[in-house]
Design a protein around this motif. Structure first.
Motif, PDB file in Angstrom:
ATOM      1  N   TYR A  61      -8.421   0.140  -8.155  1.00  0.00           N
ATOM      2  CA  TYR A  61      -8.263  -1.307  -8.019  1.00  0.00           C
ATOM      3  C   TYR A  61      -6.806  -1.740  -7.864  1.00  0.00           C
ATOM      4  O   TYR A  61      -6.536  -2.923  -7.638  1.00  0.00           O
ATOM      5  CB  TYR A  61      -8.925  -2.006  -9.206  1.00  0.00           C
ATOM      6  N   ALA A  62      -5.895  -0.802  -7.957  1.00  0.00           N
ATOM      7  CA  ALA A  62      -4.501  -1.108  -7.631  1.00  0.00           C
ATOM      8  C   ALA A  62      -4.309  -1.224  -6.125  1.00  0.00           C
ATOM      9  O   ALA A  62      -3.301  -1.764  -5.659  1.00  0.00           O
ATOM     10  CB  ALA A  62      -3.580  -0.021  -8.193  1.00  0.00           C
ATOM     11  N   HIS A  63      -5.299  -0.727  -5.360  1.00  0.00           N
ATOM     12  CA  HIS A  63      -5.179  -0.696  -3.901  1.00  0.00           C
ATOM     13  C   HIS A  63      -6.224  -1.558  -3.199  1.00  0.00           C
ATOM     14  O   HIS A  63      -5.937  -2.165  -2.166  1.00  0.00           O
ATOM     15  CB  HIS A  63      -5.301   0.743  -3.411  1.00  0.00           C
TER      16      HIS A  63
END
Length: 209
Positions: A61-63
């Protein structure tokens, strides 16, 4: 008579080198691409992807915000790469519509065969996109179709191409690269440049008839 053996030259990487892909983002996308190419969109979970990466489930979810957003990014990259390569090929082909047509078809086929997993997933999972995402991709598809139509209409105006059934022929040419990734494999012993040249010859003959 000597038979020439043609050796296939697949891409060194499964995805193109685009500016928006940081090393971590590229690794995520390439991992997801490999899994979805093998098992399909619905056969791959976020946990499958992060397990393959050796990371915590929240790392993805960082990307991207979701698996659905991830498939959109893969489809978008595939279409933008194809559009950019075909456009560059036409610009470098000169003013002859025949040379431009060969450039369009050659670039189309080579891009599909250079990144076969990306092309395959992009086409097979297009239906997973939201209406809004599909509208973005449809713009890229329209750009490619418009570019080819411009080439063909110039050829018709100059008397190089036949005016008969132009739209049917344009659609057939645009889709030339789509199925080739399902039919060609590196162990066939046929070079991708040769395959692209055969398709370009077919397109020229089609439009001259």
């Amino acid at each position: 008579m000597t038979t020439r053996t043609l050796v296939a030259k697949p891409a060194a990487a499964p995805m193109p080198d685009r500016a928006e892909l940081s090393p971590a983002r590229r690794r995520l996308f390439e991992t997801a691409l490999a899994l979805m190419s093998r098992d399909g969109y619905h056969g791959v979970s976020v946990r499958d992807i992060v397990r393959e990466l050796g990371q915590h489930p929240t790392a993805i979810y960082a990307h991207v915000g979701s698996k659905q957003e991830l498939i959109f990014e893969l489809v978008r990259i595939a279409h933008e790469e194809l559009r950019d390569r075909v456009r560059a090929a036409v610009l470098s082909a000169g003013s002859d519509p025949v040379d431009q047509l060969r450039a369009v078809v050659t670039s189309n086929v080579l891009t599909h065969l250079t990144y076969p997993e990306l092309a395959r997933v992009s086409h097979s999972e297009h239906g997973q996109l939201t209406d809004e995402q599909r509208a973005v991709i449809d713009v890229h598809r329209s750009d490619l179709g418009r570019l080819l139509r411009d080439v063909v209409h110039r050829g018709v105006a100059q008397g190089t191409f036949s005016p008969d059934d132009v739209e049917i022929k344009v659609v057939a040419i645009v889709t030339m690269g789509v199925r080739i990734v399902d039919l060609w494999t590196a162990d066939m012993g046929v070079d991708v440049q040769h395959i692209a040249a055969v398709h370009a010859d077919l397109a020229v003959r089609m439009l001259r008839s």
